[in-house]
Design an enzyme around this catalytic site. Structure first.
Site, short mmCIF file in Angstrom:
data_model
loop_
_atom_site.label_atom_id
_atom_site.label_comp_id
_atom_site.label_asym_id
_atom_site.label_seq_id
_atom_site.Cartn_x
_atom_site.Cartn_y
_atom_site.Cartn_z
N LYS A 153 55.41 1.95 88.64
CA LYS A 153 54.18 1.19 88.40
C LYS A 153 53.69 0.59 89.73
O LYS A 153 52.49 0.61 90.03
CB LYS A 153 54.43 0.08 87.36
CG LYS A 153 54.57 0.65 85.95
CD LYS A 153 55.13 -0.34 84.95
CE LYS A 153 55.36 0.35 83.60
NZ LYS A 153 56.08 -0.48 82.62
N GLN A 191 58.83 -6.31 82.11
CA GLN A 191 59.42 -5.03 81.69
C GLN A 191 60.42 -5.25 80.55
O GLN A 191 61.33 -6.07 80.66
CB GLN A 191 60.11 -4.35 82.89
CG GLN A 191 60.62 -2.96 82.60
CD GLN A 191 59.51 -1.97 82.29
OE1 GLN A 191 58.51 -1.89 82.98
NE2 GLN A 191 59.68 -1.19 81.22
N ASP A 225 49.75 -5.37 78.96
CA ASP A 225 50.48 -4.48 78.05
C ASP A 225 49.89 -4.54 76.64
O ASP A 225 50.21 -3.71 75.80
CB ASP A 225 51.96 -4.91 77.98
CG ASP A 225 52.86 -4.06 78.87
OD1 ASP A 225 52.46 -2.92 79.19
OD2 ASP A 225 53.95 -4.53 79.23
#
Ligand code: NAP
Length: 293
Positions: free
Chosen positions: A52, A96, A119
């Site tokens: 990422k 994460q 997200d």
């Protein structure tokens, strides 16, 4: 039969974003920034976070990765999230997952400012998605929508069957396609492990979305001729003949199903390629919103 090329589409999206970011920079507006937080040493998570970061750098986006020890407390993590909520140069925050078991994922997700929740997991954004308000779409389902849109696969009035009801794939993609909007407006069925015979549903699908986590679970007998198949699965299976001793396959038996499908995503090279591109897109969208451009 058309193979849906996730690599090509994700590269197109990244190129488009790169140009938009150069434009913003040249106008003195700065560049979007993504803060990623990783707790512990899960090797898969390390790979995801690093890719990422690299993807951000490639398109001129600012990024930072905070790596915290496995022993980090929930309060310490939430305090770091709150710090980034207040840091203007970072428009998106990503924690994460999975987190170590002593930390509540839900509490951490809820600590992220909904405006920076790239997200799309914060309950406020999930709620907005369900009632059709503008929000951050979770990255994998957002990638599916983009694949369907860019391949001009009609969704309006089509029967979409989603296999799987997870909060990160099954439920959001079903909700997105259900909306009375462009690139949606579908008739949606969701099936899961309580179904006695899923093939009675999958056989009806004009568009079949498989998010199950079981290698090659969907076979040719379970689909109708001309279906568009979106395979979200990423499964590792033994493969003594390959160098690494394993290979990655989807939830769909590609060889047999591709004989009947009109469109199909490969694994790898399909949906999986889209997730990071859509994370970048969400971060750019957050930047635009926060700058009120
Ligand atoms: P998950 O949370 O494990 O959910 C799997 C879903 O499949 C559940 O709803 C489960 O039903 C359903 N299911 C399992 N066995 C079934 C059966 N025999 N018949 C019908 N339904 C069944 O998985 P996920 O997070 O959604 O991920 C699904 C797959 O997509 C995995 O392979 C994952 O690695 C992959 N994935 C890829 C990406 C990407 O491309 N970037 C992102 C996320 C996930 P119940 O709810 O009844 O248990």
């Amino acid at each position: 039969m058309t193979i849906i090329d996730g690599k090509k589409i994700s590269n197109e999206i990244k190129e488009e974003l790169k140009i938009k970011i150069e434009n913003a920079k040249s106008k003195g507006l700065g560049v979007p920034g993504l803060a990623a937080i990783l707790v512990g040493e899960n090797p898969a998570s390390q790979v995801y976070v690093n890719s990422k970061k690299k993807a951000c750098e490639k398109i001129g986006m600012n990024s930072v990765v905070e790596v915290l020890s496995e022993k980090t407390t929930e309060t310490e993590l939430i305090n770091l999230v709150k710090k980034y909520n207040e840091t203007e140069e970072f428009n998106g925050i990503l924690v994460q997952l999975p987190l170590p078991s002593h930390i509540s994922e839900q509490k951490v997700i809820e600590a992220i400012s909904p405006e920076k929740d790239v997200d799309g997991f914060h309950p406020v954004n999930v709620g907005k998605l369900v009632i059709g308000l503008e929000t951050f779409y979770p990255c994998t389902p957002y990638g599916i929508i983009e694949l369907l849109r860019r391949y001009r696969i009609e969704t309006a009035g089509k029967h979409v069957v989603v296999v799987g009801r997870s909060n990160i794939v099954g439920k959001p993609i079903a909700n997105m396609l259900l909306q009375k909007k462009e690139n949606a407006n579908s008739i949606v069925t969701i099936v899961h492990s309580a179904a006695k015979d899923i093939s009675q549903f999958t056989k009806q699908a004009d568009i079949l979305i498989a998010a199950i986590g079981k290698p090659k679970f969907i076979t040719a007998e379970m689909v109708k001729e001309g279906v568009a198949v979106i395979d979200v699965g990423i499964n590792r299976i033994n493969s003594p003949e390959s160098k690494r001793g394993y290979k990655i396959v989807g939830d769909v038996d590609f060889d047999s199903v591709s004989q009947k499908a009109a469109y199909i995503t490969p694994v790898p090279g399909g949906v999986g390629r889209m997730t990071i591109a859509m994370l970048l897109q969400n971060t750019y969208n957050a930047f635009i919103k926060q700058k009120e451009i």
